[in-house]
Design a protein around this motif. Structure first.
Motif, PDB file in Angstrom:
ATOM      1  N   MET A 184       0.823  -1.199   0.000  1.00  0.00           N
ATOM      2  CA  MET A 184       0.000   0.000   0.000  1.00  0.00           C
ATOM      3  C   MET A 184       0.860   1.254   0.000  1.00  0.00           C
ATOM      4  N   ALA A 185       1.924   1.250   0.799  1.00  0.00           N
ATOM      5  CA  ALA A 185       2.836   2.402   0.811  1.00  0.00           C
ATOM      6  C   ALA A 185       3.476   2.585  -0.551  1.00  0.00           C
ATOM      7  N   VAL A 186       3.870   1.487  -1.175  1.00  0.00           N
ATOM      8  CA  VAL A 186       4.467   1.564  -2.514  1.00  0.00           C
ATOM      9  C   VAL A 186       3.461   2.138  -3.505  1.00  0.00           C
ATOM     10  N   ALA A 187       2.207   1.709  -3.407  1.00  0.00           N
ATOM     11  CA  ALA A 187       1.172   2.192  -4.321  1.00  0.00           C
ATOM     12  C   ALA A 187       0.957   3.696  -4.172  1.00  0.00           C
ATOM     13  N   LEU A 188       0.864   4.165  -2.934  1.00  0.00           N
ATOM     14  CA  LEU A 188       0.605   5.589  -2.711  1.00  0.00           C
ATOM     15  C   LEU A 188       1.799   6.446  -3.135  1.00  0.00           C
ATOM     16  N   VAL A 189       3.011   5.999  -2.816  1.00  0.00           N
ATOM     17  CA  VAL A 189       4.200   6.758  -3.212  1.00  0.00           C
ATOM     18  C   VAL A 189       4.331   6.780  -4.728  1.00  0.00           C
ATOM     19  N   THR A 190       4.106   5.638  -5.362  1.00  0.00           N
ATOM     20  CA  THR A 190       4.180   5.583  -6.821  1.00  0.00           C
ATOM     21  C   THR A 190       3.152   6.507  -7.459  1.00  0.00           C
ATOM     22  N   SER A 191       1.911   6.424  -6.983  1.00  0.00           N
ATOM     23  CA  SER A 191       0.839   7.246  -7.555  1.00  0.00           C
ATOM     24  C   SER A 191       1.142   8.724  -7.395  1.00  0.00           C
ATOM     25  N   SER A 192       1.583   9.116  -6.212  1.00  0.00           N
ATOM     26  CA  SER A 192       1.881  10.520  -5.969  1.00  0.00           C
ATOM     27  C   SER A 192       3.037  10.997  -6.843  1.00  0.00           C
ATOM     28  N   ALA A 193       4.099  10.195  -6.937  1.00  0.00           N
ATOM     29  CA  ALA A 193       5.250  10.573  -7.751  1.00  0.00           C
ATOM     30  C   ALA A 193       4.873  10.713  -9.216  1.00  0.00           C
ATOM     31  N   VAL A 194       4.115   9.750  -9.723  1.00  0.00           N
ATOM     32  CA  VAL A 194       3.719   9.785 -11.127  1.00  0.00           C
ATOM     33  C   VAL A 194       2.815  10.982 -11.407  1.00  0.00           C
ATOM     34  N   MET A 195       1.837  11.234 -10.528  1.00  0.00           N
ATOM     35  CA  MET A 195       0.922  12.346 -10.753  1.00  0.00           C
ATOM     36  C   MET A 195       1.640  13.697 -10.675  1.00  0.00           C
ATOM     37  N   LEU A 196       2.587  13.822  -9.758  1.00  0.00           N
ATOM     38  CA  LEU A 196       3.343  15.072  -9.654  1.00  0.00           C
ATOM     39  C   LEU A 196       4.066  15.378 -10.959  1.00  0.00           C
ATOM     40  N   VAL A 197       4.650  14.362 -11.551  1.00  0.00           N
ATOM     41  CA  VAL A 197       5.399  14.575 -12.792  1.00  0.00           C
ATOM     42  C   VAL A 197       4.460  14.754 -13.976  1.00  0.00           C
ATOM     43  N   VAL A 198       3.507  13.836 -14.119  1.00  0.00           N
ATOM     44  CA  VAL A 198       2.643  13.831 -15.298  1.00  0.00           C
ATOM     45  C   VAL A 198       1.786  15.094 -15.375  1.00  0.00           C
ATOM     46  N   LEU A 199       1.158  15.476 -14.280  1.00  0.00           N
ATOM     47  CA  LEU A 199       0.259  16.636 -14.319  1.00  0.00           C
ATOM     48  C   LEU A 199       1.009  17.924 -14.621  1.00  0.00           C
ATOM     49  N   TYR A 200       2.084  18.175 -13.896  1.00  0.00           N
ATOM     50  CA  TYR A 200       2.798  19.430 -14.111  1.00  0.00           C
ATOM     51  C   TYR A 200       3.515  19.459 -15.454  1.00  0.00           C
ATOM     52  N   LEU A 201       3.997  18.308 -15.903  1.00  0.00           N
ATOM     53  CA  LEU A 201       4.690  18.274 -17.190  1.00  0.00           C
ATOM     54  C   LEU A 201       3.718  18.473 -18.343  1.00  0.00           C
ATOM     55  N   ALA A 202       2.538  17.873 -18.249  1.00  0.00           N
ATOM     56  CA  ALA A 202       1.576  17.948 -19.349  1.00  0.00           C
ATOM     57  C   ALA A 202       0.738  19.216 -19.320  1.00  0.00           C
ATOM     58  N   HIS A 203       0.446  19.755 -18.121  1.00  0.00           N
ATOM     59  CA  HIS A 203      -0.490  20.876 -18.024  1.00  0.00           C
ATOM     60  C   HIS A 203       0.126  22.162 -17.484  1.00  0.00           C
ATOM     61  N   GLY A 204       1.392  22.115 -17.134  1.00  0.00           N
ATOM     62  CA  GLY A 204       2.059  23.344 -16.704  1.00  0.00           C
ATOM     63  C   GLY A 204       2.015  23.558 -15.200  1.00  0.00           C
ATOM     64  N   LEU A 205       2.924  24.363 -14.732  1.00  0.00           N
ATOM     65  CA  LEU A 205       3.027  24.660 -13.301  1.00  0.00           C
ATOM     66  C   LEU A 205       2.087  25.814 -12.974  1.00  0.00           C
ATOM     67  N   THR A 206       0.805  25.509 -12.853  1.00  0.00           N
ATOM     68  CA  THR A 206      -0.218  26.527 -12.633  1.00  0.00           C
ATOM     69  C   THR A 206      -1.075  26.154 -11.433  1.00  0.00           C
TER      70      THR A 206
END
Length: 397
Positions: A184-206
């Motif tokens: 569960m810890a691995v899942a949450l850390v992975t999800s958070s890390a991926v979303m941090l990169v994917v969202l800001y990279l694709a949609h900008g730092l806004t």
């Protein structure tokens, strides 16, 4: 006259940047998530020796060889069906094949060369797989081209984010799960890390992207909490498939139930990201269309979009499972048993839990994201008159 003047200004230009105080509050919410993600990845990163050694695919004396079909199949002296093949060096040999499969002259195949039997049998090669590199490369190229043509630089950023996500899976998630870390810890850390990169990279730092991120993280947390209860209450073991049952013999420290729960959380990432960024964008676009509308009106209108999204996404998830598990569903249909027995058995129950838990997290993330966006989006200009409570609907028409 005042109402007409206000209505005329309700169709203004782009939304002004969020106030500095709002950006500070958002940063205070996002930064702890970034720190927690980095700290969690550091604590869960498997040390040398914790990850099981990779298992060789072939034994000594054997190897995979890319060959080409040189003619129709035939039956050798022992009664085995064999196929004439051309070797990479231009030589000729024969390959053992399953008579149920069909091959055409010129097909590229992957064969297992049994070196120990070279010279002892007429067909020292065994069919393993088709060569699929070229069609898969063409399909991937077409996908990238279409994304770039339609979404342009934002599409390129999204593809780059996808590459980073798979790098996280291969470099952190898979080794950590195989090393027996808390799934569960691995899942949450992975999800958070991926979303941090994917969202800001694709949609900008806004601010808009940060709102979507907060909604996504909230949805993932809810999915994890509900999934933990659901897998325990439903006695989901994660050992319903032959592949899963083989895993403990190759990696003794794995927790199959934990891996099933981790997969449940990871499966919800993509759809959650979709709905949260859509809801955040909807609030901002509604604000641009109606700068004088109240936040309550923005929330209500954006939730109309959200409800349509919920309706479409719910059956999208279900249909995706039906398509992916069609052979299993056909097999279950052929068995003479009640529908309840079929739906609550092993592998199907696991997929039903995954679908329902992911859908619940998705549905709850929509009002959460919409509410955050309605609070965070810049308000009406200070100099503009405030619309009466009965006029927001007109301002948004």
């Amino acid at each position: 006259m005042t109402g007409a003047h206000a209505h005329g200004h309700a169709h203004g230009g782009p939304v002004a940047p969020a106030p500095r105080r709002t950006r500070l509050v958002i940063a205070c919410l996002v930064l702890p998530a970034i720190v927690a993600t980095a700290l969690g990845m550091w604590m869960l990163w498997p040390k040398a020796g914790e990850v099981p050694d990779r298992i060789p695919v072939v034994v000594d004396g054997s190897s995979f060889v890319e060959v080409t079909v040189a003619g129709p199949p035939g039956v050798d002296e022992s009664g085995e069906v064999t196929l004439p093949i051309e070797l990479p060096d231009g030589g000729a040999s024969r390959m053992q094949v399953d008579p149920r499969f069909e091959f055409e002259t010129g097909d590229g195949l992957v064969a297992l060369h049994i070196g120990d039997l070279q010279g002892e049998i007429a067909a020292p090669y065994v069919f393993m797989e088709h060569q699929r590199e070229l069609p898969l490369a063409l399909l991937a190229g077409a996908y990238v081209l279409v994304v770039l043509l339609v979404a342009r630089w934002r599409g390129l950023a999204a593809i780059a984010g996808l590459g980073v996500a798979f790098a996280v899976f291969l470099g952190f998630t898979f080794p950590a799960l195989l090393a027996g870390k808390d799934a569960m810890a691995v899942a949450l850390v992975t999800s958070s890390a991926v979303m941090l990169v994917v969202l800001y990279l694709a949609h900008g730092l806004t601010t808009r992207t940060s709102v979507a991120l907060l909604g996504t993280l909230a949805g993932l947390a809810l999915t994890a909490a509900i999934g933990t209860w659901a897998t325990s209450a439903s006695k989901i073991t994660g050992a319903t498939s032959e592949t899963a049952q083989m895993l403990p013999s190759m990696a003794a420290g794995v927790d199959l139930q934990g891996i099933a729960l981790c997969g449940l959380v990871l499966a919800g990432m993509g759809v959650l990201n979709d709905v949260t960024i859509t809801q955040a964008s909807a609030v901002w676009e509604l604000r641009a269309l109606a700068p004088l509308a109240s936040r309550r009106a923005l929330f209500a209108r954006a939730m109309r979009i959200g409800r349509d999204h919920i309706a479409s996404t719910v059956y999208t998830i279900a249909f995706a499972y039906v398509g992916a598990a069609l052979p299993l569903l056909l097999t279950v249909w052929l068995l003479d048993q009640s529908p309840v027995t079929a739906l609550t058995s092993g592998e199907i129950a696991e997929e039903i839990v995954r679908t329902l838990v992911g859908s619940i997290g998705l549905v709850l993330a929509i009002p959460i994201t919409t509410a955050i966006a309605a609070v965070v989006v810049p308000g009406p200009p200070d100099a503009a008159p405030v619309l009466p409570r009965h006029e927001p609907a007109e301002a948004l028409t």
